[in-house]
Structures are given as structure tokens and as C-alpha cells.
Scaffold this motif. Sequence first.
Motif, PDB file in Angstrom:
ATOM      1  N   ARG A   1       0.820  -1.217   0.000  1.00 39.67           N
ATOM      2  CA  ARG A   1       0.000   0.000   0.000  1.00 39.67           C
ATOM      3  C   ARG A   1       0.850   1.262   0.000  1.00 39.67           C
ATOM      4  N   LYS A   2       2.000   1.204   0.632  1.00 40.40           N
ATOM      5  CA  LYS A   2       2.871   2.373   0.733  1.00 40.40           C
ATOM      6  C   LYS A   2       3.848   2.505  -0.430  1.00 40.40           C
ATOM      7  N   ASP A   3       4.012   1.461  -1.211  1.00 44.42           N
ATOM      8  CA  ASP A   3       4.999   1.445  -2.288  1.00 44.42           C
ATOM      9  C   ASP A   3       4.580   2.410  -3.404  1.00 44.42           C
ATOM     10  N   ILE A   4       5.453   3.323  -3.734  1.00 44.03           N
ATOM     11  CA  ILE A   4       5.148   4.348  -4.747  1.00 44.03           C
ATOM     12  C   ILE A   4       5.005   3.738  -6.139  1.00 44.03           C
ATOM     13  N   TYR A   5       5.783   2.698  -6.436  1.00 48.36           N
ATOM     14  CA  TYR A   5       5.708   2.084  -7.761  1.00 48.36           C
ATOM     15  C   TYR A   5       4.433   1.276  -7.943  1.00 48.36           C
TER      16      TYR A   5
END
Length: 79
Positions: free
Chosen positions: A15-19
Amino acid sequence: MKKNKISKTWINKQRKDIYVRKSKLEGYRSRAIYKLKEIDDKFKIIRNGIKVVDLGSAPGSWSQYYLKNLKIQKYYLLT
């Protein structure tokens, strides 16, 4: 079925991963597309007229990238 601590951690990380977020916004199936873009920018592996076989392409984001970046008239996408 109860989720264990490891799967909860993985879900939160996703959920936090920008990609992951960026790939969803741009319509790609997975975040792996950005690694292919990086490789292509560095080594110029994608050229017109080449044939590509994407074996075992579970989400298929690499195939999406090839189709968007090659100027080809005919292509076969097996799903």
C-alpha cells in the motif's frame, strides 16, 4: 482464514509502495514495468522489428510496455 503477521506486513508495504501506486494509475498490471523501463533506458533493448516472447508473464506488464513502445503493425498477444 486468518492472516498472519507476515502477510499483513506485506500488504501494508504494498500500500505504501510508490511504484505499486504509480503502476495502478498508469494502467499497468504490476510494478515490474519500471524495472523494464530502467533497463531499456540504459541498454536500449527495445527496437522496431524485434520479436518478443514473454514467457510466464503472470501479470503481463512487460508485454504492455512492449506494445506501447514498439511501432508495429501486427502483433500477437497470447493470453
